[in-house]
Design an enzyme around this catalytic site. Sequence first.
Site, PDB file in Angstrom:
ATOM      1  N   GLY A 156      27.018  46.734  16.010  1.00 50.22           N
ATOM      2  CA  GLY A 156      26.520  46.632  17.504  1.00 50.22           C
ATOM      3  C   GLY A 156      25.299  46.301  17.654  1.00 50.22           C
ATOM      4  O   GLY A 156      24.648  46.176  18.668  1.00 50.22           O
ATOM      5  N   HIS A 157      24.648  45.578  16.661  1.00 57.32           N
ATOM      6  CA  HIS A 157      23.090  44.957  16.794  1.00 57.32           C
ATOM      7  C   HIS A 157      23.434  43.301  16.518  1.00 57.32           C
ATOM      8  O   HIS A 157      23.805  42.902  15.797  1.00 57.32           O
ATOM      9  CB  HIS A 157      22.462  45.547  15.557  1.00 57.32           C
ATOM     10  CG  HIS A 157      22.455  46.968  15.559  1.00 57.32           C
ATOM     11  ND1 HIS A 157      21.598  47.602  16.414  1.00 57.32           N
ATOM     12  CD2 HIS A 157      23.088  47.913  14.709  1.00 57.32           C
ATOM     13  CE1 HIS A 157      21.530  48.892  16.179  1.00 57.32           C
ATOM     14  NE2 HIS A 157      22.649  49.074  15.144  1.00 57.32           N
TER      15      HIS A 157
END
EC number: 2.3.1.28
Length: 210
Positions: A78-79
């Site tokens: 999710g980065h």
Amino acid sequence: MKNYFDSPFKGELLSEQVKNPNIKVGRYSYYSGYYHGHSFDECARYLHPDRDDVDKLIIGSFCSIGSGASFIMAGNQGHRHDWASSFPFFYMQEEPAFSSALDAFQRAGDTAIGNDVWIGSEAMIMPGIKIGDGAVIGSRSLVTKDVVPYAIIGGSPAKQIKKRFSDEEISLLMEMEWWNWPLDKIKTAMPLLCSSNIFGLHKYWREFVV
């Protein structure tokens, strides 16, 4: 916490440890984790056991994995480093200010470890990495790129130190795929497998295995 392992001198077969269905293992591969105390499942970080739409950790046969080795899974978690912020706003939807955030998650693809691979203690394998047959990964190496067959690598980030054999010998080993032989053929070839005589092993393969 009770140590999963009884001794630092004995590994346990992955096939007898692994419970996570998203970890696929070949025959006779083992993890020797006495100094970290946990079974192999915990070496696969962020690998959800209850979903089938996630990247898999695939480990071939006859692999040796040292204590505390880790395999980072779940893609980019999710980065997004290419966005203005790498913060995973999407996963904090309870905060109203983040409600319009996009899901930044990206899969990396399966992490695949070949056959007859030796991974040293506390090495870290990043998401989606492919490690070729016969490779050796030094202790505490940070593996950020794919590894070619029969390479010895080490460092942070890991770099190739040398190859285990000549290109010709590596080609013969890849052709033979001894790790797929039936056990009776492996038994007979054991003196050659426990030697550096690759040409002799190839001769045995041509005469008795093919």
